[in-house]
Enzyme design. Structure first.
Site: not given
Ligand SMILES: [Zn+2]
Length: 201
Positions: A3, A47, A101, A146
């Site tokens: 990321d 989201h 993802k 992450c």
């Protein structure tokens, strides 16, 4: 390489302090590896992990969702937006896979192996196994989310796991960096510096 996107770098929507400092380090590091995977947090608008999707809630509140607790974040890494793009100084042209993802509206995904319900796979395990890879080195953003969840899942999937700690930066929400270090120690995740890797080839 987890990321390394504009929204996680200074001036991004969910900036990791000094997140951009990892870019030259990972550019150099990647030269030691034949197999490189880049991951991208890649959310649809609205989201579940966005505080803005929950009226009355603020970023960094924790709520309970179908799969358990979920920290709410500022809107970040929305599919197709400039914030979701890799940092423009990232140069790893030989990376063989870009894995996205967090693509399902109702499940967040910190880990690059499983989404936050712990059961929905991203497909990364299969990709690595099919290529005969048994050891995973992790770097990127953020150390305590992450990278941490990816390391834990990689252990769970039977890979040897090494975190290159000076090629990561953390957010540190609610003691999350300390919790990450405890978890790595408990699971036997090795933590090394980028320089050590370069020295050994
Ligand atoms: Zn996200």
């Amino acid at each position: 390489m987890v990321d390394i996107q504009n929204d996680f770098c200074p001036s991004g929507a969910l900036a990791v302090p000094r997140g951009d400092e990892v870019v030259p380090i990972v550019n150099q590091l990647a030269e030691n590896f034949k197999n490189v995977v880049l991951t991208q947090d890649w959310h649809p608008p609205g989201h579940l992990s966005f505080a803005s999707s929950h009226p009355g809630r603020s970023p960094y509140d924790t709520i309970t969702v179908a799969y358990g607790p979920q920290i709410l974040w500022p809107d970040h890494c929305v599919q197709g937006t400039p914030g979701a793009v890799f940092h423009d100084a990232l140069r790893i042209p030989h990376a063989g896979l870009i894995l996205r993802k967090g693509i399902h509206r109702s499940i967040d995904s910190y880990s690059t192996f499983y989404e936050n319900d712990r059961t929905t796979p991203t497909g990364l395990t299969g990709y690595l196994r099919d290529r005969g890879i048994t050891r995973v080195f992790l770097a990127g953003l953020a150390l305590d989310f992450c990278v941490r969840y990816s390391a834990e899942d990689a252990v769970r999937e039977g890979f040897a796991v090494v975190v290159i700690e000076d090629a990561c930066r953390g957010i540190d929400v609610q003691g999350s960096v300390a919790a990450t270090r405890s978890s790595f120690a408990a699971l036997g995740v090795a933590c090394i510096k980028a320089g050590a890797l370069a020295a050994t080839g």
